[in-house]
Design an enzyme around this catalytic site. Sequence first.
Site, PDB file in Angstrom:
ATOM      1  N   ARG A  37       0.822  -1.215   0.000  1.00 44.88           N
ATOM      2  CA  ARG A  37       0.000   0.000   0.000  1.00 44.88           C
ATOM      3  C   ARG A  37       0.858   1.267   0.000  1.00 44.88           C
ATOM      4  O   ARG A  37       0.470   2.266  -0.599  1.00 44.88           O
ATOM      5  CB  ARG A  37      -0.940  -0.010   1.196  1.00 44.88           C
ATOM      6  CG  ARG A  37      -2.031  -1.038   0.987  1.00 44.88           C
ATOM      7  CD  ARG A  37      -3.106  -0.922   2.031  1.00 44.88           C
ATOM      8  NE  ARG A  37      -4.286  -1.639   1.594  1.00 44.88           N
ATOM      9  CZ  ARG A  37      -5.107  -2.293   2.410  1.00 44.88           C
ATOM     10  NH1 ARG A  37      -4.860  -2.319   3.699  1.00 44.88           N
ATOM     11  NH2 ARG A  37      -6.168  -2.908   1.946  1.00 44.88           N
ATOM     12  N   LYS A 198     -19.500 -15.902   1.444  1.00 45.27           N
ATOM     13  CA  LYS A 198     -20.932 -15.658   1.556  1.00 45.27           C
ATOM     14  C   LYS A 198     -21.606 -15.143   0.298  1.00 45.27           C
ATOM     15  O   LYS A 198     -21.099 -14.235  -0.359  1.00 45.27           O
ATOM     16  CB  LYS A 198     -21.169 -14.627   2.660  1.00 45.27           C
ATOM     17  CG  LYS A 198     -20.955 -15.173   4.055  1.00 45.27           C
ATOM     18  CD  LYS A 198     -20.778 -14.024   4.997  1.00 45.27           C
ATOM     19  CE  LYS A 198     -21.609 -14.135   6.237  1.00 45.27           C
ATOM     20  NZ  LYS A 198     -21.629 -12.831   6.920  1.00 45.27           N
ATOM     21  N   GLY A 350      -8.752  -7.628  -1.285  1.00 45.41           N
ATOM     22  CA  GLY A 350      -9.001  -8.539  -0.175  1.00 45.41           C
ATOM     23  C   GLY A 350      -8.430  -9.920  -0.420  1.00 45.41           C
ATOM     24  O   GLY A 350      -7.269 -10.070  -0.799  1.00 45.41           O
ATOM     25  N   GLY A 373     -13.502  -3.797  -0.063  1.00 49.21           N
ATOM     26  CA  GLY A 373     -14.873  -3.282   0.013  1.00 49.21           C
ATOM     27  C   GLY A 373     -15.162  -2.262  -1.076  1.00 49.21           C
ATOM     28  O   GLY A 373     -16.225  -2.276  -1.697  1.00 49.21           O
TER      29      GLY A 373
HETATM   30  P1  AMP Z   1     -14.859 -13.431   1.195  1.00 49.03           P
HETATM   31  O1  AMP Z   1     -14.309 -12.490   2.229  1.00 49.03           O
HETATM   32  O2  AMP Z   1     -16.346 -13.500   1.170  1.00 49.03           O
HETATM   33  O3  AMP Z   1     -14.246 -13.193  -0.175  1.00 49.03           O
HETATM   34  O4  AMP Z   1     -14.439 -14.887   1.673  1.00 49.03           O
HETATM   35  C1  AMP Z   1     -13.119 -15.303   1.674  1.00 49.03           C
HETATM   36  C2  AMP Z   1     -13.023 -16.525   2.534  1.00 49.03           C
HETATM   37  O5  AMP Z   1     -13.843 -17.544   2.027  1.00 49.03           O
HETATM   38  C3  AMP Z   1     -11.628 -17.087   2.584  1.00 49.03           C
HETATM   39  O6  AMP Z   1     -11.124 -16.900   3.872  1.00 49.03           O
HETATM   40  C4  AMP Z   1     -11.811 -18.556   2.254  1.00 49.03           C
HETATM   41  O7  AMP Z   1     -11.110 -19.402   3.130  1.00 49.03           O
HETATM   42  C5  AMP Z   1     -13.294 -18.773   2.427  1.00 49.03           C
HETATM   43  N1  AMP Z   1     -13.801 -19.873   1.616  1.00 49.03           N
HETATM   44  C6  AMP Z   1     -13.629 -20.093   0.315  1.00 49.03           C
HETATM   45  N2  AMP Z   1     -14.185 -21.263  -0.048  1.00 49.03           N
HETATM   46  C7  AMP Z   1     -14.741 -21.806   1.051  1.00 49.03           C
HETATM   47  C8  AMP Z   1     -15.453 -23.009   1.320  1.00 49.03           C
HETATM   48  N3  AMP Z   1     -15.717 -23.880   0.363  1.00 49.03           N
HETATM   49  N4  AMP Z   1     -15.857 -23.219   2.579  1.00 49.03           N
HETATM   50  C9  AMP Z   1     -15.576 -22.348   3.556  1.00 49.03           C
HETATM   51  N5  AMP Z   1     -14.912 -21.187   3.358  1.00 49.03           N
HETATM   52  C10 AMP Z   1     -14.498 -20.925   2.126  1.00 49.03           C
END
Ligand code: AMP
Length: 393
Positions: A37, A198, A350, A373
């Site tokens: 950064r 999510k 991220g 974000g």
């Molecule tokens: P996000 O912040 O929504 O982009 O989520 C990222 C996180 O999702 C990472 O820390 C991954 O470890 C997790 N992730 C990715 N695939 C899976 C999965 N199949 N089950 C649980 N967590 C997951």
Amino acid sequence: MSKINVKDLELKGKKVIIRCDFNVPLDDDLNITDDMRIQGALPTLKYVLAQEPAKMILMSHLGRPKGEVIEKMRLIPVANRLKELLGEDVLMLDDCIGDDVKASIANSSARVVVLENLRFHKEETKNDPAFAEQLASLADVYVNDAFGTAHRAHASTEGITKFLRSAAGFLLEKEISYLGKAVQNPEKPFVVILGGAKVSDKILLIENLLKKADAILIGGGMAYTFLKAQGKNVGNSLLEADKIDIAKDLLVKAKEAGVNIVLSSDFMVVDNFDNKDSLKLVTDIEDGWEGLDIGPATRAKFKEVLSTAKTVVWNGPVGVFEIDAYAQGTKEIAEYLATLKGVTTIVGGGDSAAAVSKFGVDDKMTHISTGGGASLEYLEGKVLPGIEALTDK
Ligand code: AMP
């Protein structure tokens, strides 16, 4: 871009205040573990210094001190690193507003000044007008180069623009130019890879991308809610039961829009998150098993679709890439993107940015966003207040 940039400002002899994103990771001994950064801000900082300003005053937040002074969230390590990178004296202050701050700036021979963590004052995130005015009173012109906080209307990103002529820095402008092109006018075929934990975080993103994308590849934890919506078994995999109807609806909308949605179709599962030895490949997830990565058939299918793309946007890892046993899918996708020639590859901030960096292909991507974000909201088609508030051309 419809906003002025730093080159549109008269800087010689002026006091310039710049909002940077110096929210760097620190270890327990307060060493910076990744200075990406700070490096990212250098083009703007070097340009400004070359224009011979009277002062270049830098401000940022670090961590989440929530309006209190937290010793380990001081910007001292950042000031020290800047001293090395810019090769000149840097004055580090112990606050960001007030008469003492003004006097210290005036009495110092240093051209470069770093204000203390903005979020030591709760007025920063509240976008308090009096606080913004005090920040503005330190300078003659304002530059925003902090893309990572541009989606927040804070005193240092939005409030301050009411008092000073306000321009985009080069980093902010670069983000807008790549992300903006992807959402407004992508070179087609436009393929999006979505993953992460999510669905709820990505609903607006999917809705906006349905208007632009040719294909959306869905892996990671969020895929299971879509698979459930199609009546598939997901065992103990991540599932947002209250989002199944929305997932169904998105699948219908995609069909109507002619967007090819590709869901993961084989899975690396375990019987317990910590039991790596139980890892096996399945196409149907039985009760008691949890999918943590996409399987080889899904990887091959994703690559086949990616091979047709001219623009790729990637947001969210397709598996639990932080743990090597579950990282193979994300690794292969990252490595495949790195081999694509003549394709614009944009990685949302991220976790996806961390993934391409972990697999050593960050320099092969066209653009890696510095703001998680902010890039998500921009790709959702939202107006970012920190950009909207800048002075129009
Ligand atoms: P996000 O912040 O929504 O982009 O989520 C990222 C996180 O999702 C990472 O820390 C991954 O470890 C997790 N992730 C990715 N695939 C899976 C999965 N199949 N089950 C649980 N967590 C997951």
